[in-house]
Design a protein around this motif. Structure first.
Motif, PDB file in Angstrom:
ATOM      1  N   GLY A  63      76.765 -44.256  -3.348  1.00 15.08           N
ATOM      2  CA  GLY A  63      76.313 -45.405  -4.116  1.00 15.08           C
ATOM      3  C   GLY A  63      74.866 -45.383  -4.541  1.00 15.08           C
ATOM      4  N   ALA A  64      74.183 -44.267  -4.368  1.00 19.48           N
ATOM      5  CA  ALA A  64      72.771 -44.201  -4.727  1.00 19.48           C
ATOM      6  C   ALA A  64      72.575 -44.043  -6.234  1.00 19.48           C
ATOM      7  CB  ALA A  64      72.099 -43.031  -4.001  1.00 19.48           C
ATOM      8  N   ARG A  65      71.513 -44.676  -6.738  1.00 22.93           N
ATOM      9  CA  ARG A  65      70.989 -44.318  -8.058  1.00 22.93           C
ATOM     10  C   ARG A  65      69.996 -43.193  -7.821  1.00 22.93           C
ATOM     11  NH1 ARG A  65      67.798 -48.909 -10.584  1.00 22.93           N
ATOM     12  NH2 ARG A  65      67.323 -49.343  -8.394  1.00 22.93           N
ATOM     13  N   ILE A  66      70.065 -42.139  -8.591  1.00 21.26           N
ATOM     14  CA  ILE A  66      69.181 -40.998  -8.392  1.00 21.26           C
ATOM     15  C   ILE A  66      68.459 -40.731  -9.705  1.00 21.26           C
ATOM     16  CG2 ILE A  66      69.007 -38.597  -7.677  1.00 21.26           C
ATOM     17  CD1 ILE A  66      71.648 -38.972  -6.172  1.00 21.26           C
ATOM     18  N   MET A  67      67.149 -40.933  -9.692  1.00 18.39           N
ATOM     19  CA  MET A  67      66.371 -40.835 -10.922  1.00 18.39           C
ATOM     20  C   MET A  67      64.914 -40.553 -10.599  1.00 18.39           C
ATOM     21  SD  MET A  67      66.114 -44.899 -11.914  1.00 18.39           S
ATOM     22  CE  MET A  67      67.876 -45.066 -12.052  1.00 18.39           C
ATOM     23  N   THR A  68      64.134 -40.250 -11.621  1.00 15.84           N
ATOM     24  CA  THR A  68      62.701 -40.038 -11.460  1.00 15.84           C
ATOM     25  C   THR A  68      61.971 -41.377 -11.612  1.00 15.84           C
ATOM     26  OG1 THR A  68      62.321 -39.660 -13.816  1.00 15.84           O
ATOM     27  CG2 THR A  68      62.951 -37.740 -12.488  1.00 15.84           C
ATOM     28  N   MET A  69      60.696 -41.394 -11.270  1.00 17.13           N
ATOM     29  CA  MET A  69      59.922 -42.620 -11.418  1.00 17.13           C
ATOM     30  C   MET A  69      59.804 -43.063 -12.877  1.00 17.13           C
ATOM     31  SD  MET A  69      59.278 -43.787  -8.464  1.00 17.13           S
ATOM     32  CE  MET A  69      58.126 -45.073  -8.950  1.00 17.13           C
ATOM     33  N   PRO A  70      59.548 -42.176 -13.852  1.00 13.30           N
ATOM     34  CA  PRO A  70      59.535 -42.623 -15.251  1.00 13.30           C
ATOM     35  C   PRO A  70      60.869 -43.234 -15.682  1.00 13.30           C
ATOM     36  CG  PRO A  70      58.420 -40.519 -15.051  1.00 13.30           C
ATOM     37  CD  PRO A  70      59.074 -40.771 -13.733  1.00 13.30           C
ATOM     38  N   GLN A  71      61.985 -42.703 -15.179  1.00 14.50           N
ATOM     39  CA  GLN A  71      63.287 -43.278 -15.513  1.00 14.50           C
ATOM     40  C   GLN A  71      63.440 -44.664 -14.886  1.00 14.50           C
ATOM     41  OE1 GLN A  71      65.669 -40.035 -14.058  1.00 14.50           O
ATOM     42  NE2 GLN A  71      65.969 -39.163 -16.102  1.00 14.50           N
ATOM     43  N   LEU A  72      62.961 -44.828 -13.664  1.00 11.98           N
ATOM     44  CA  LEU A  72      63.034 -46.138 -13.007  1.00 11.98           C
ATOM     45  C   LEU A  72      62.249 -47.189 -13.792  1.00 11.98           C
ATOM     46  CD1 LEU A  72      63.927 -47.703 -10.377  1.00 11.98           C
ATOM     47  CD2 LEU A  72      61.642 -47.157  -9.494  1.00 11.98           C
ATOM     48  N   ARG A  73      61.109 -46.784 -14.341  1.00 17.09           N
ATOM     49  CA  ARG A  73      60.253 -47.719 -15.092  1.00 17.09           C
ATOM     50  C   ARG A  73      60.718 -47.934 -16.528  1.00 17.09           C
ATOM     51  NH1 ARG A  73      55.599 -44.086 -12.921  1.00 17.09           N
ATOM     52  NH2 ARG A  73      55.155 -44.993 -10.867  1.00 17.09           N
ATOM     53  N   GLY A  74      61.776 -47.234 -16.936  1.00 16.27           N
ATOM     54  CA  GLY A  74      62.272 -47.372 -18.298  1.00 16.27           C
ATOM     55  C   GLY A  74      61.502 -46.575 -19.317  1.00 16.27           C
ATOM     56  N   GLU A  76      61.669 -43.230 -19.605  1.00 15.98           N
ATOM     57  CA  GLU A  76      62.499 -42.118 -20.031  1.00 15.98           C
ATOM     58  C   GLU A  76      63.958 -42.510 -19.862  1.00 15.98           C
ATOM     59  OE1 GLU A  76      61.424 -38.719 -17.725  1.00 15.98           O
ATOM     60  OE2 GLU A  76      59.402 -38.546 -18.595  1.00 15.98           O
ATOM     61  N   PRO A  77      64.851 -41.971 -20.692  1.00 12.84           N
ATOM     62  CA  PRO A  77      66.280 -42.315 -20.562  1.00 12.84           C
ATOM     63  C   PRO A  77      66.858 -41.757 -19.269  1.00 12.84           C
ATOM     64  CG  PRO A  77      65.966 -40.554 -22.168  1.00 12.84           C
ATOM     65  CD  PRO A  77      64.589 -41.045 -21.814  1.00 12.84           C
ATOM     66  N   TRP A  78      67.816 -42.499 -18.718  1.00 15.48           N
ATOM     67  CA  TRP A  78      68.505 -42.079 -17.496  1.00 15.48           C
ATOM     68  C   TRP A  78      69.968 -41.850 -17.817  1.00 15.48           C
ATOM     69  CZ3 TRP A  78      71.329 -45.564 -13.727  1.00 15.48           C
ATOM     70  CH2 TRP A  78      71.762 -44.842 -12.596  1.00 15.48           C
ATOM     71  N   ASP A  80      72.246 -40.653 -15.534  1.00 12.70           N
ATOM     72  CA  ASP A  80      73.070 -40.702 -14.314  1.00 12.70           C
ATOM     73  C   ASP A  80      73.867 -39.413 -14.165  1.00 12.70           C
ATOM     74  OD1 ASP A  80      73.996 -41.740 -11.962  1.00 12.70           O
ATOM     75  OD2 ASP A  80      75.525 -43.023 -12.873  1.00 12.70           O
ATOM     76  N   SER A  81      73.175 -38.298 -14.419  1.00 11.65           N
ATOM     77  CA  SER A  81      73.812 -36.974 -14.394  1.00 11.65           C
ATOM     78  C   SER A  81      72.829 -35.966 -13.819  1.00 11.65           C
ATOM     79  CB  SER A  81      74.218 -36.553 -15.816  1.00 11.65           C
ATOM     80  OG  SER A  81      74.466 -35.161 -15.890  1.00 11.65           O
ATOM     81  N   TRP A  82      73.297 -35.164 -12.859  1.00  6.37           N
ATOM     82  CA  TRP A  82      72.415 -34.160 -12.243  1.00  6.37           C
ATOM     83  C   TRP A  82      71.927 -33.153 -13.277  1.00  6.37           C
ATOM     84  CZ3 TRP A  82      72.943 -28.777 -11.343  1.00  6.37           C
ATOM     85  CH2 TRP A  82      72.013 -28.240 -10.444  1.00  6.37           C
ATOM     86  N   GLU A  83      72.805 -32.742 -14.191  1.00 11.83           N
ATOM     87  CA  GLU A  83      72.425 -31.743 -15.188  1.00 11.83           C
ATOM     88  C   GLU A  83      71.328 -32.260 -16.116  1.00 11.83           C
ATOM     89  OE1 GLU A  83      75.469 -32.577 -14.461  1.00 11.83           O
ATOM     90  OE2 GLU A  83      76.446 -30.752 -13.724  1.00 11.83           O
ATOM     91  N   LYS A  84      71.357 -33.562 -16.442  1.00 10.51           N
ATOM     92  CA  LYS A  84      70.418 -34.100 -17.421  1.00 10.51           C
ATOM     93  C   LYS A  84      69.198 -34.781 -16.798  1.00 10.51           C
ATOM     94  CE  LYS A  84      74.095 -34.861 -20.807  1.00 10.51           C
ATOM     95  NZ  LYS A  84      74.823 -35.865 -21.624  1.00 10.51           N
ATOM     96  N   ASP A  85      69.295 -35.145 -15.531  1.00  8.82           N
ATOM     97  CA  ASP A  85      68.217 -35.920 -14.904  1.00  8.82           C
ATOM     98  C   ASP A  85      67.436 -35.127 -13.869  1.00  8.82           C
ATOM     99  OD1 ASP A  85      68.883 -38.207 -16.329  1.00  8.82           O
ATOM    100  OD2 ASP A  85      70.324 -38.865 -14.813  1.00  8.82           O
ATOM    101  N   ARG A  86      67.573 -33.822 -13.844  1.00  9.11           N
ATOM    102  CA  ARG A  86      67.047 -33.045 -12.724  1.00  9.11           C
ATOM    103  C   ARG A  86      65.549 -33.184 -12.504  1.00  9.11           C
ATOM    104  NH1 ARG A  86      69.555 -27.089 -12.648  1.00  9.11           N
ATOM    105  NH2 ARG A  86      70.415 -27.742 -14.648  1.00  9.11           N
ATOM    106  N   GLU A  93      55.889 -37.305  -9.839  1.00 15.91           N
ATOM    107  CA  GLU A  93      56.451 -38.307 -10.750  1.00 15.91           C
ATOM    108  C   GLU A  93      57.817 -37.877 -11.281  1.00 15.91           C
ATOM    109  OE1 GLU A  93      54.837 -41.460 -12.568  1.00 15.91           O
ATOM    110  OE2 GLU A  93      54.628 -41.392 -10.399  1.00 15.91           O
ATOM    111  N   GLU A  94      58.023 -36.579 -11.393  1.00 12.24           N
ATOM    112  CA  GLU A  94      59.240 -36.062 -11.996  1.00 12.24           C
ATOM    113  C   GLU A  94      60.291 -35.668 -10.964  1.00 12.24           C
ATOM    114  OE1 GLU A  94      60.032 -36.054 -15.142  1.00 12.24           O
ATOM    115  OE2 GLU A  94      58.114 -36.911 -15.758  1.00 12.24           O
ATOM    116  N   LYS A  95      60.021 -35.878  -9.696  1.00 12.27           N
ATOM    117  CA  LYS A  95      61.016 -35.574  -8.672  1.00 12.27           C
ATOM    118  C   LYS A  95      62.130 -36.609  -8.689  1.00 12.27           C
ATOM    119  CE  LYS A  95      58.264 -33.172  -5.155  1.00 12.27           C
ATOM    120  NZ  LYS A  95      57.884 -33.181  -3.718  1.00 12.27           N
ATOM    121  N   LEU A  96      63.351 -36.148  -8.476  1.00 12.32           N
ATOM    122  CA  LEU A  96      64.464 -37.079  -8.329  1.00 12.32           C
ATOM    123  C   LEU A  96      64.314 -37.849  -7.023  1.00 12.32           C
ATOM    124  CD1 LEU A  96      67.493 -34.920  -9.518  1.00 12.32           C
ATOM    125  CD2 LEU A  96      66.505 -36.893 -10.689  1.00 12.32           C
TER     126      LEU A  96
END
Length: 302
Positions: A63-74, A76-78, A80-86, A93-96
């Motif tokens: 049930g986790a959301r997994i994203m980078t900090m820029p994605q959390l702040r809106g 960068e687009p998220w 919800d895919s490992w291939e696209k959000d790595r 800042e760019e770590k998942l």
């Protein structure tokens, strides 16, 4: 939400191997002669983060959301895919990171650890990854450190500093620890107002020509491949300021050791004529004494 990582290494004197257990993003590193006078870095543990697909899948299924900090702040687009959000492990800042679905917590960059009840509900586990690494006479340094070291310094730089300050006139594992802590802190503070936890242990291996307490091993291995960890050092630096999102200097990707296959081959019995296995030569037997040089350092609040 609070928790920690673990990285433990034990030298098995009977089998001549190092046994590593790790969970989280603290790391074990081995420095060994590469055939000449240079040392090659071999990473003995894996970093358990969402950048690893299997780790990502487990946390997402919980049930986790997994994203980078820029994605959390809106910013960068998220997807919800490992291939696209790595993202990138070279920049904090760019770590998942792992977040709950209904709140922007806990924001962990690791997927294994213990003591964090919220992260546990999102797929974090406390199961260590275990490895056994044969030791050879080429091995010179064992280094264990937190990500406060390895987010700021590459494996190769860590080993370089350990060797520069861990031997020779005035050198010791204690001095190597102090230098590693200071340089890592400088790298952090060059790009941010705070540091991460910075903890490091350095052990220097020395190989004996002969060991009278193990005549059978010495007879089987007349080259004298017996070792002792004669010195060690421990240095600690903690910053309690948890605000902000740190940016760190680029980290080089760990490179695989070209000697990995030779390590395995050295411990595999040779085939004798007729297809029968020849008696195996005695493996290197580390003779370990307690780490005799220890030091601790606590940095002021920054």
């Amino acid at each position: 939400t609070s928790g920690t990582t673990a990285c433990v290494l034990a030298i098995d004197a009977e089998d001549g191997v190092a046994r590593v257990a790790s969970l989280g993003d603290s790391r074990a590193l081995l420095g060994s002669l590469d055939g000449g006078s240079s040392l090659a870095a071999e990473q003995l543990s894996d970093d358990h983060t969402p950048a690893d697909y299997e780790e990502y899948k487990r946390c997402k299924a919980s049930g986790a959301r997994i994203m980078t900090m820029p994605q959390l702040r809106g910013l960068e687009p998220w997807a919800d895919s490992w291939e696209k959000d790595r993202g990138s492990d070279d920049d904090a800042e760019e770590k998942l990171r792992i977040f709950a679905r209904d709140r922007d917590m806990p924001g962990c960059t690791l997927t294994r650890g213990f003591g964090d009840s919220m992260a546990k509900s999102l797929g974090m586990i406390a199961t260590p990854e275990m490895k056994t690494v044969p030791l050879t006479a080429a091995d010179r340094y064992i280094i264990l450190a937190t990500d406060g070291i390895f987010d700021a310094l590459s494996n190769e730089r860590v080993l370089e500093l350990a060797r520069q300050h861990g031997e020779g006139p005035g050198g010791s594992p204690r001095e190597a620890c102090l230098k590693l802590v200071r340089e890592a802190a400088e790298e952090w503070l060059a790009v941010d107002s705070r540091t991460d936890d910075i903890t490091v242990l350095v052990a220097r291996l020395e190989w004996l020509e002969q060991d009278v307490t193990a005549p059978a091993a010495a007879e089987a291995d007349p080259g004298g491949r017996l070792s002792t960890a004669t010195e060690g050092g421990f240095s600690f630096m903690q910053d309690y300021d948890t605000s902000g999102s740190p940016r760190v200097s680029p980290r080089a990707s760990p490179r695989a050791s070209p000697r990995a296959s030779s390590r395995a081959a050295a411990h595999k019995p040779a085939e004798a004529a007729g297809g029968e296995a020849a008696p195996a030569a005695a493996a290197p037997m580390p003779m370990v004494r307690p780490l005799t040089m220890t030091s601790s350092l606590r940095a002021p609040y920054v």
